[in-house]
Design a protein around this motif. Structure first.
Motif, PDB file in Angstrom:
ATOM      1  N   ARG A   1       0.808  -1.155   0.019  1.00  0.00           N
ATOM      2  CA  ARG A   1      -0.096   0.073   0.118  1.00  0.00           C
ATOM      3  C   ARG A   1       0.950   1.114  -0.050  1.00  0.00           C
ATOM      4  N   ILE A   2       0.725   2.129  -1.037  1.00  0.00           N
ATOM      5  CA  ILE A   2       1.609   3.297  -1.096  1.00  0.00           C
ATOM      6  C   ILE A   2       0.559   4.446  -1.248  1.00  0.00           C
ATOM      7  N   LYS A   3       1.258   5.544  -0.359  1.00  0.00           N
ATOM      8  CA  LYS A   3       0.527   6.823  -0.253  1.00  0.00           C
ATOM      9  C   LYS A   3       0.414   7.357  -1.642  1.00  0.00           C
ATOM     10  N   LYS A   4      -0.649   7.992  -2.036  1.00  0.00           N
ATOM     11  CA  LYS A   4      -0.968   8.415  -3.174  1.00  0.00           C
ATOM     12  C   LYS A   4       0.364   9.583  -3.632  1.00  0.00           C
ATOM     13  N   ASP A   5       0.369  10.498  -2.700  1.00  0.00           N
ATOM     14  CA  ASP A   5       1.556  11.635  -3.087  1.00  0.00           C
ATOM     15  C   ASP A   5       2.824  11.252  -3.488  1.00  0.00           C
ATOM     16  N   LEU A   6       3.322  10.036  -2.787  1.00  0.00           N
ATOM     17  CA  LEU A   6       4.723   9.336  -3.166  1.00  0.00           C
ATOM     18  C   LEU A   6       4.388   8.683  -4.502  1.00  0.00           C
ATOM     19  N   PHE A   7       3.265   7.809  -4.662  1.00  0.00           N
ATOM     20  CA  PHE A   7       3.134   7.191  -5.627  1.00  0.00           C
ATOM     21  C   PHE A   7       2.966   8.021  -6.985  1.00  0.00           C
ATOM     22  N   HIS A   8       2.457   9.158  -6.906  1.00  0.00           N
ATOM     23  CA  HIS A   8       2.203  10.251  -8.170  1.00  0.00           C
ATOM     24  C   HIS A   8       3.754  10.577  -8.483  1.00  0.00           C
TER      25      HIS A   8
END
Length: 136
Positions: free
Chosen positions: A109-116
């Protein structure tokens, strides 16, 4: 000439070719290394990335091209650089603040802000082409 022919056979690539320097279709392919660098670099345009991910989340199945460094950061490697996109992952689901992915034989599970910060593109399957077989 072979590069121009190949690109002309794939309309999705011709839009990229128009972004390369040069005035002729024969001159532009010489800048292909720059194009490959552009394609493998996460976009700095967060609005476009969020829009792409919205479409990806609505798809039935999605494979994403990401920077492996972003995955390392998500697992706690603060000194890791995000780097170039060099890895394919499977998107399992989209949450309010995170993405659930499958990579390297495990679920993350990866936080959206990092993933983007580390996603370059997606291949999606939107339609359900499943057919039921009928017995006689």
């Amino acid at each position: 000439q072979d590069v121009v022919k190949l690109i002309s056979q794939r309309p999705t690539l011709s839009s990229w070719l128009t972004r390369l320097p040069g005035t002729s279709w024969t001159e532009k392919p010489s800048h292909a290394p720059a194009l490959l660098g552009l394609i493998s670099t996460p976009s700095p345009d967060r609005k476009a990335t969020v829009a792409m991910m919205r479409g990806t989340c609505s798809a039935k199945e999605s494979i994403l091209i990401v920077a492996a460094g972003m995955l390392d950061k998500a697992q706690g490697c603060d000194s890791c650089d995000i780097g170039q996109c060099n890895h394919a992952i499977t998107l399992k689901s989209c949450g309010h603040n995170e993405y659930h992915i499958w990579t390297w034989g495990m679920n993350l599970r990866i936080k959206k802000d990092l993933f983007h910060q580390g996603v370059c593109g997606a291949v999606t399957h939107k339609a359900d082409n499943t057919r039921r077989l009928r017995g006689k």
